[in-house]
Design a protein around this motif. Structure first.
Motif, PDB file in Angstrom:
ATOM      1  N   LEU A   1       0.836  -1.204   0.000  1.00  0.00           N
ATOM      2  CA  LEU A   1       0.000   0.000   0.000  1.00  0.00           C
ATOM      3  C   LEU A   1       0.871   1.255   0.000  1.00  0.00           C
ATOM      4  O   LEU A   1       0.602   2.218  -0.731  1.00  0.00           O
ATOM      5  CB  LEU A   1      -0.906  -0.015   1.236  1.00  0.00           C
ATOM      6  N   ALA A   2       1.924   1.231   0.813  1.00  0.00           N
ATOM      7  CA  ALA A   2       2.829   2.376   0.880  1.00  0.00           C
ATOM      8  C   ALA A   2       3.513   2.622  -0.465  1.00  0.00           C
ATOM      9  O   ALA A   2       3.659   3.763  -0.903  1.00  0.00           O
ATOM     10  CB  ALA A   2       3.873   2.137   1.969  1.00  0.00           C
ATOM     11  N   LYS A   3       3.913   1.539  -1.131  1.00  0.00           N
ATOM     12  CA  LYS A   3       4.559   1.677  -2.437  1.00  0.00           C
ATOM     13  C   LYS A   3       3.581   2.189  -3.493  1.00  0.00           C
ATOM     14  O   LYS A   3       3.939   2.987  -4.355  1.00  0.00           O
ATOM     15  CB  LYS A   3       5.134   0.328  -2.872  1.00  0.00           C
ATOM     16  N   GLN A   4       2.335   1.708  -3.394  1.00  0.00           N
ATOM     17  CA  GLN A   4       1.332   2.071  -4.395  1.00  0.00           C
ATOM     18  C   GLN A   4       1.013   3.559  -4.376  1.00  0.00           C
ATOM     19  O   GLN A   4       0.810   4.170  -5.422  1.00  0.00           O
ATOM     20  CB  GLN A   4       0.055   1.253  -4.158  1.00  0.00           C
ATOM     21  N   PHE A   5       0.973   4.165  -3.183  1.00  0.00           N
ATOM     22  CA  PHE A   5       0.554   5.561  -3.071  1.00  0.00           C
ATOM     23  C   PHE A   5       1.699   6.510  -2.725  1.00  0.00           C
ATOM     24  O   PHE A   5       1.463   7.680  -2.427  1.00  0.00           O
ATOM     25  CB  PHE A   5      -0.552   5.686  -2.014  1.00  0.00           C
ATOM     26  N   SER A   6       2.922   5.986  -2.746  1.00  0.00           N
ATOM     27  CA  SER A   6       4.057   6.834  -2.416  1.00  0.00           C
ATOM     28  C   SER A   6       4.209   7.981  -3.421  1.00  0.00           C
ATOM     29  O   SER A   6       4.262   7.768  -4.634  1.00  0.00           O
ATOM     30  CB  SER A   6       5.341   5.992  -2.404  1.00  0.00           C
ATOM     31  N   GLY A   7       4.259   9.203  -2.893  1.00  0.00           N
ATOM     32  CA  GLY A   7       4.518  10.377  -3.720  1.00  0.00           C
ATOM     33  C   GLY A   7       3.383  10.811  -4.618  1.00  0.00           C
ATOM     34  O   GLY A   7       3.602  11.575  -5.561  1.00  0.00           O
ATOM     35  N   LYS A   8       2.167  10.331  -4.337  1.00  0.00           N
ATOM     36  CA  LYS A   8       1.037  10.781  -5.161  1.00  0.00           C
ATOM     37  C   LYS A   8      -0.212  10.925  -4.289  1.00  0.00           C
ATOM     38  O   LYS A   8      -0.299  10.339  -3.203  1.00  0.00           O
ATOM     39  CB  LYS A   8       0.775   9.804  -6.300  1.00  0.00           C
ATOM     40  N   PRO A   9      -1.199  11.708  -4.745  1.00  0.00           N
ATOM     41  CA  PRO A   9      -2.421  11.912  -3.967  1.00  0.00           C
ATOM     42  C   PRO A   9      -3.183  10.603  -3.770  1.00  0.00           C
ATOM     43  O   PRO A   9      -3.049   9.662  -4.557  1.00  0.00           O
ATOM     44  CB  PRO A   9      -3.230  12.899  -4.822  1.00  0.00           C
ATOM     45  N   ILE A  10      -3.984  10.571  -2.717  1.00  0.00           N
ATOM     46  CA  ILE A  10      -4.767   9.383  -2.421  1.00  0.00           C
ATOM     47  C   ILE A  10      -5.958   9.296  -3.362  1.00  0.00           C
ATOM     48  O   ILE A  10      -6.763  10.228  -3.464  1.00  0.00           O
ATOM     49  CB  ILE A  10      -5.269   9.396  -0.965  1.00  0.00           C
ATOM     50  N   ASP A  11      -6.068   8.192  -4.070  1.00  0.00           N
ATOM     51  CA  ASP A  11      -7.241   7.909  -4.894  1.00  0.00           C
ATOM     52  C   ASP A  11      -8.141   6.985  -4.082  1.00  0.00           C
ATOM     53  O   ASP A  11      -7.765   5.859  -3.759  1.00  0.00           O
ATOM     54  CB  ASP A  11      -6.817   7.244  -6.211  1.00  0.00           C
ATOM     55  N   TRP A  12      -9.349   7.448  -3.729  1.00  0.00           N
ATOM     56  CA  TRP A  12     -10.213   6.714  -2.815  1.00  0.00           C
ATOM     57  C   TRP A  12     -10.627   5.354  -3.373  1.00  0.00           C
ATOM     58  O   TRP A  12     -10.706   4.376  -2.617  1.00  0.00           O
ATOM     59  CB  TRP A  12     -11.437   7.550  -2.462  1.00  0.00           C
ATOM     60  N   ASP A  13     -10.899   5.285  -4.662  1.00  0.00           N
ATOM     61  CA  ASP A  13     -11.294   4.002  -5.254  1.00  0.00           C
ATOM     62  C   ASP A  13     -10.142   2.997  -5.207  1.00  0.00           C
ATOM     63  O   ASP A  13     -10.338   1.823  -4.887  1.00  0.00           O
ATOM     64  CB  ASP A  13     -11.751   4.196  -6.709  1.00  0.00           C
ATOM     65  N   GLU A  14      -8.938   3.480  -5.529  1.00  0.00           N
ATOM     66  CA  GLU A  14      -7.758   2.602  -5.473  1.00  0.00           C
ATOM     67  C   GLU A  14      -7.485   2.143  -4.047  1.00  0.00           C
ATOM     68  O   GLU A  14      -7.141   0.981  -3.796  1.00  0.00           O
ATOM     69  CB  GLU A  14      -6.528   3.329  -6.019  1.00  0.00           C
ATOM     70  N   LEU A  15      -7.639   3.055  -3.101  1.00  0.00           N
ATOM     71  CA  LEU A  15      -7.398   2.722  -1.694  1.00  0.00           C
ATOM     72  C   LEU A  15      -8.409   1.682  -1.210  1.00  0.00           C
ATOM     73  O   LEU A  15      -8.049   0.716  -0.536  1.00  0.00           O
ATOM     74  CB  LEU A  15      -7.484   3.980  -0.831  1.00  0.00           C
ATOM     75  N   GLU A  16      -9.673   1.882  -1.569  1.00  0.00           N
ATOM     76  CA  GLU A  16     -10.713   0.926  -1.185  1.00  0.00           C
ATOM     77  C   GLU A  16     -10.395  -0.463  -1.728  1.00  0.00           C
ATOM     78  O   GLU A  16     -10.470  -1.464  -1.009  1.00  0.00           O
ATOM     79  CB  GLU A  16     -12.064   1.400  -1.716  1.00  0.00           C
ATOM     80  N   GLU A  17     -10.011  -0.516  -2.988  1.00  0.00           N
ATOM     81  CA  GLU A  17      -9.680  -1.797  -3.607  1.00  0.00           C
ATOM     82  C   GLU A  17      -8.481  -2.449  -2.930  1.00  0.00           C
ATOM     83  O   GLU A  17      -8.472  -3.661  -2.680  1.00  0.00           O
ATOM     84  CB  GLU A  17      -9.383  -1.584  -5.093  1.00  0.00           C
ATOM     85  N   ALA A  18      -7.476  -1.659  -2.598  1.00  0.00           N
ATOM     86  CA  ALA A  18      -6.266  -2.194  -1.967  1.00  0.00           C
ATOM     87  C   ALA A  18      -6.545  -2.758  -0.582  1.00  0.00           C
ATOM     88  O   ALA A  18      -6.037  -3.820  -0.209  1.00  0.00           O
ATOM     89  CB  ALA A  18      -5.202  -1.104  -1.881  1.00  0.00           C
ATOM     90  N   LEU A  19      -7.363  -2.062   0.206  1.00  0.00           N
ATOM     91  CA  LEU A  19      -7.677  -2.518   1.561  1.00  0.00           C
ATOM     92  C   LEU A  19      -8.520  -3.788   1.539  1.00  0.00           C
ATOM     93  O   LEU A  19      -8.314  -4.706   2.336  1.00  0.00           O
ATOM     94  CB  LEU A  19      -8.389  -1.409   2.337  1.00  0.00           C
ATOM     95  N   ILE A  20      -9.484  -3.836   0.619  1.00  0.00           N
ATOM     96  CA  ILE A  20     -10.310  -5.040   0.507  1.00  0.00           C
ATOM     97  C   ILE A  20      -9.468  -6.211   0.020  1.00  0.00           C
ATOM     98  O   ILE A  20      -9.625  -7.347   0.479  1.00  0.00           O
ATOM     99  CB  ILE A  20     -11.499  -4.789  -0.442  1.00  0.00           C
TER     100      ILE A  20
END
Length: 258
Positions: free
Chosen positions: A7-26
């Motif tokens: 998760l940290a690598k996926q969003f490192s250095g870029k804004p949080i995309d809520w849909d991507e975050l939801e998918e990653a957590l699930i």
């Protein structure tokens, strides 16, 4: 268990995309309810400040710490009768090997307080007696595998023929365990999906039969089970060897999420 690393690598250095975050957590097996609560918390915080991946990780850790019990009740033998533990789960998740690991732990030979297993917390239980029941009668290989483990551990095993009635076998095993004043009876059962009605009905039959006697998942699933079912995680398998087994430690679990 460090599922937050991706998760940290996926969003490192870029804004949080809520849909991507939801998918990653699930995808980390945290489950939909927990994921929705985490995202709601973050969205409320974003109204006051710009969020980064550090804020996400902090929110996830806080939610997990809130859900996991600090001191789950340890497994202790019942007084005057065997304590029965049914080993259940989907196919290919290592139930038979885990049965042997748990037996070894309950015998007082596992869960050493020395590293590396001791890093997980508790000292081993006082030495207890155990018996195994090979109730996965659908697979002859499972019966043989458990029989080998029983010989290595020096414990008695109750086994039947291939395709024998698992409930009848567990009944026989309980009677033997009670007669010998065994502390723990561990019943290895067939792998089953919750959607397989016949196998789930069989599991209910095993439970009912014993009740008449008076008694490759992701790391996030630990949290989802506690949150939705209220069932605490007591042990973790840390590898494939007989020694790769230890009591679950809430503090270390949270610390090793990343």
């Amino acid at each position: 268990m460090n599922f937050l690393e991706s998760l940290a690598k996926q969003f490192s250095g870029k804004p949080i995309d809520w849909d991507e975050l939801e998918e990653a957590l699930i995808h980390a097996d945290l489950g939909v309810p927990i994921t929705m609560r985490i995202i709601k918390t973050l969205q409320e915080r974003e109204a006051w400040a710009l969020l980064g991946i550090g804020d996400v990780i902090k929110a996830v850790r806080e939610e997990i710490a809130r859900i996991l019990p600090r001191d789950p009740t340890p497994i202790r033998p019942a007084t005057g009768k065997p304590t029965v533990i049914l080993i259940v789960g989907v196919n290919g998740t290592g139930k038979t090997t885990s049965t042997a690991k748990l037996a070894r732990y309950l015998l007082g030979r596992g869960g050493s307080p020395e590293p590396p297993l001791g890093d997980w917390g508790q000292s081993p239980l006082p030495r207890a007696s155990a018996m195994l029941a090979a109730a996965d009668t659908f697979r002859a290989a499972a019966i043989e595998q458990l029989d080998i483990w029983a010989k290595r551990l020096g414990v008695e095993i109750v086994r039947g023929q291939h395709s024998a009635d698992p409930a009848a076998l567990c009944y026989e095993a309980y009677q033997a365990a009670a007669k010998q004043e065994i502390d723990f009876l561990l019943c290895d059962t067939a792998g089953r999906q919750h959607t397989k009605a016949n196998l789930m009905a069989e599991l209910q039959k095993i439970k009912r039969t014993l009740g008449k006697l008076d008694g490759s998942g992701k790391g996030g699933i630990v949290v989802a089970i506690q949150d939705e079912l209220g069932i605490p995680t007591r042990f973790v398998g840390t590898g494939e060897k007989i020694d790769d087994f230890a009591p679950f430690d809430r503090k270390r679990y949270i610390e090793n999420l990343l």
